[in-house]
Design a protein around this motif. Structure first.
Motif: not given
Length: 160
Positions: A42-44, A49-54, A69-72
């Motif tokens: 869930p944390g990942n 979701l944050e990275g995708n929207l940002r 930094q999608r991998d992270s």
């Protein structure tokens, strides 16, 4: 109400729902458990979701600086519930405020994104991203229920 305002409102509501899911985990460690058969914790998923929207809506549509930094998003571990919630609060404030001000004509422009062989306008891509967000929100909820042996959350206290 304009599409920009409606989209910002409904996305903000569901970011808030994700915050509530994060808060409902009994411990910080529980956010980083991955039950058998699940690809991500869930944390990942929250970080993803944050990275995708940002990246897509914030940077590409609204011009908010961001370096993804999608991998992270899938390899980072150990954020606390409070840290993830703070990130979601900031995301909701920054992104939804900007989205509400997107000129209506911008939604009809070509997003430059081709998904499943279809070139999408920003409106189409925003709806695609909302579906993606909802899918992962459901995964966070299901994983929380499995790991915490708990039931559904009620979202009645979200103010809109």
């Amino acid at each position: 109400m304009s599409f920009s305002q409606e989209f910002a409102e409904i996305l903000g509501r569901d970011i808030e729902r994700l915050q509530q899911q994060v808060a409902a985990f009994s411990s910080d460690d529980a956010l980083w458990q991955r039950p058998e058969g699940m690809a991500n914790t869930p944390g990942n998923l929250v970080l993803h979701l944050e990275g995708n929207l940002r990246d897509f809506l914030g940077r590409q549509l609204c011009g908010i600086p961001y370096e993804r930094q999608r991998d992270s998003e899938f390899s980072s571990q150990g954020f606390t519930r409070e840290q993830l919630q703070a990130r979601l609060v900031a995301l909701r404030q920054e992104l939804c405020g900007s989205l509400a001000g997107v000129p209506e004509a911008r939604w009809e422009e070509d997003s430059g994104v081709d998904r499943f062989g279809i070139r999408m306008t920003w409106r189409q891509f925003a709806l695609h991203l909302f579906g993606h967000f909802s899918y992962h929100l459901g995964q966070v909820d299901s994983t929380r229920r499995i790991c915490e042996k708990s039931g559904a959350l009620t979202y009645a206290n979200i103010q809109r």
